[in-house]
Write a protein that holds these residues in place. Structure first.
Motif, PDB file in Angstrom:
ATOM      1  N   ILE A  68       4.022   6.121  -9.168  1.00  0.00           N
ATOM      2  CA  ILE A  68       3.603   6.920  -8.012  1.00  0.00           C
ATOM      3  C   ILE A  68       3.104   6.007  -6.884  1.00  0.00           C
ATOM      4  O   ILE A  68       3.441   6.203  -5.707  1.00  0.00           O
ATOM      5  CB  ILE A  68       2.566   7.972  -8.453  1.00  0.00           C
ATOM      6  N   ALA A  69       2.363   4.974  -7.264  1.00  0.00           N
ATOM      7  CA  ALA A  69       1.883   4.025  -6.246  1.00  0.00           C
ATOM      8  C   ALA A  69       3.065   3.322  -5.581  1.00  0.00           C
ATOM      9  O   ALA A  69       3.086   3.141  -4.358  1.00  0.00           O
ATOM     10  CB  ALA A  69       0.948   3.008  -6.897  1.00  0.00           C
ATOM     11  N   GLN A  70       4.055   2.943  -6.357  1.00  0.00           N
ATOM     12  CA  GLN A  70       5.217   2.248  -5.770  1.00  0.00           C
ATOM     13  C   GLN A  70       6.007   3.185  -4.843  1.00  0.00           C
ATOM     14  O   GLN A  70       6.410   2.791  -3.742  1.00  0.00           O
ATOM     15  CB  GLN A  70       6.152   1.709  -6.877  1.00  0.00           C
ATOM     16  N   ILE A  71       6.194   4.418  -5.300  1.00  0.00           N
ATOM     17  CA  ILE A  71       6.948   5.390  -4.496  1.00  0.00           C
ATOM     18  C   ILE A  71       6.269   5.586  -3.134  1.00  0.00           C
ATOM     19  O   ILE A  71       6.898   5.569  -2.085  1.00  0.00           O
ATOM     20  CB  ILE A  71       7.075   6.737  -5.264  1.00  0.00           C
ATOM     21  N   LYS A  72       4.933   5.733  -3.182  1.00  0.00           N
ATOM     22  CA  LYS A  72       4.190   5.942  -1.925  1.00  0.00           C
ATOM     23  C   LYS A  72       4.308   4.717  -1.031  1.00  0.00           C
ATOM     24  O   LYS A  72       4.572   4.824   0.161  1.00  0.00           O
ATOM     25  CB  LYS A  72       2.704   6.179  -2.232  1.00  0.00           C
ATOM     26  N   SER A  73       4.102   3.547  -1.613  1.00  0.00           N
ATOM     27  CA  SER A  73       4.024   2.350  -0.771  1.00  0.00           C
ATOM     28  C   SER A  73       5.347   2.060  -0.073  1.00  0.00           C
ATOM     29  O   SER A  73       5.378   1.627   1.059  1.00  0.00           O
ATOM     30  CB  SER A  73       3.602   1.152  -1.606  1.00  0.00           C
TER      31      SER A  73
END
Ligand code: SF4
Length: 391
Positions: free
Chosen positions: A44-49
């Motif tokens: 989720i953090a990667q998708i957002k970033s």
């Protein structure tokens, strides 16, 4: 939805499986609940970033693959999909696929997939013969697959792929034919039919080596393998499927858009360990180590995030042309001279004329007007033919 023109495919990798199949060398492992939880948070953090730099793209296909994505709790898949929708422009009619393993889906999971807009399921069946399945180390029987398949239909999925495999140890032409016939009877919209590739250092490869050393023939011979390939084509075409790629068959209009995008070199972004990306002819991958991936994304700050990407390269013009040819020619419709000219500002025949003439003379390729494609004979030995296009 904005009026953006660039389109993008998204791939999300879920690297978990219940147990490891004996032929598998994919990035997937059995794991505990804690790791799954931490991995989803990292995803989720990667998708957002990454969304900041990709906000001008429209996403028209999304593929959740693995591994076994259906091993995750339904909540996790919903959370991932919600994040993607919040941070990317997803087309209303985007094709959204999830790979499922028979035996790992429930009605609750399938309904959750529907709720979050997943509209295509890809089932890894491989064979309808329980002995063959057991031998491969698959976690399910054919009967368990049937339950999962019927459940998916009941939950409203009207776009389902089934994966089949030929050239398995001890498989006969007859047993393979029975698998194809049983699958066709189920009337899925799409069928992928691949030959088993024996990858080094897998349990199956070691076992085959031992058997061969002792003089036992355990794999179907080349003639039988070829018969299986032609049988697939014949049975599927008689039943309303058309071959649109070397190993893929679909009912009219039900071809997999995500894979077509890949063969046509559309931009794609990969999330999760080991996932590859191609954006504006820049290729890069995500680190393959689970601990490293989770750790970097836990202490996520913009500057540090780049640490999760590796193997960055900008493709040269030649590399792009090579890919255009050897990926595009996997499609039965072949490649277009006009498209080549439009993309590279060069005549395809000026770059590849000599090779094309040689292959046409050998009846491995046909060339007419705008189109260049493999003949059935060329498809038969496609690996060899396609490698001719490396400059
Ligand atoms: S289910 Fe697929 S990814 Fe998982 S171990 Fe088997 S072949 Fe590999």
């Amino acid at each position: 939805m904005t009026n953006n023109t660039k389109s993008l495919e998204i791939y999300i990798h879920i690297p978990f499986c219940k147990s490891k199949c004996k032929y598998c060398d994919f990035l997937s492992v059995p794991t505990d609940d804690e790791t799954k939880h931490e991995y989803v948070n990292a995803l989720i953090a990667q998708i957002k970033s990454k969304s900041k730099e990709l906000h001008s793209y429209n996403v028209d296909t999304l593929f959740i693959g693995g591994g076994t994505p259906s091993i995750l709790k339904a909540d996790y898949i919903e959370e991932i999909m919600t994040t993607v929708r919040q941070h990317y422009n997803i087309f209303d009619n985007a094709e959204i696929t999830i790979e499922c393993n028979p035996g790992t889906v429930t009605k609750e999971k399938l309904s959750a997939y529907r709720r979050c807009g997943i509209n295509r399921i890809s089932f890894g069946l491989q064979s309808t013969d329980n002995k063959e399945l057991k031998f491969l180390g698959r976690i399910h029987t054919y009967e368990e697959f049937l339950q999962s398949y019927n459940m998916a239909r009941e939950c409203g999925f009207d776009n389902i792929n089934i994966d089949l495999m030929s050239a398995l140890p001890f498989q006969t032409v007859e047993s393979y034919k029975e698998s194809v016939l049983k699958v066709v009877k189920l009337d899925p919209e799409h069928i992928s039919a691949y030959s088993l590739i024996i990858e080094e250092s897998t349990p199956i490869s070691e076992w085959i080596e031992n058997e061969t050393r002792e003089g036992h023939e355990v794999l179907p011979n080349e003639d039988d393998e070829r018969t299986m390939y032609y049988l697939t084509k014949e049975i599927l075409e008689q039943n309303g499927y058309h071959q649109y790629e070397i190993s893929n068959f679909a009912k009219e209009g039900m071809e997999c858009k995500h894979n077509i995008g890949y063969w046509k070199r559309k931009d794609y972004i990969g999330f999760g360990i080991g996932a590859a990306s191609l954006v504006d002819n820049n290729r890069f991958g995500v680190v393959s180590e689970m601990d490293k991936y989770i750790d970097i994304l836990k202490r996520y700050k913009d500057e540090e995030l780049e640490e999760i990407y590796e193997n960055r390269e900008t493709l040269t013009g030649e590399e792009q042309m090579e890919e255009f040819m050897f990926l595009g020619l996997r499609m039965i419709e072949g490649v277009s001279r006009n498209s080549f000219k439009k993309i590279f500002n060069r005549d395809l025949d000026k770059v590849y004329g000599e090779i094309i003439n040689k292959l046409v003379l050998g009846n491995l390729m046909e060339s007419g007007g705008d189109t260049l494609r493999l003949t059935p004979r060329g498809i038969d030995i496609s690996n060899r033919v396609l490698s001719e296009f490396l400059l």
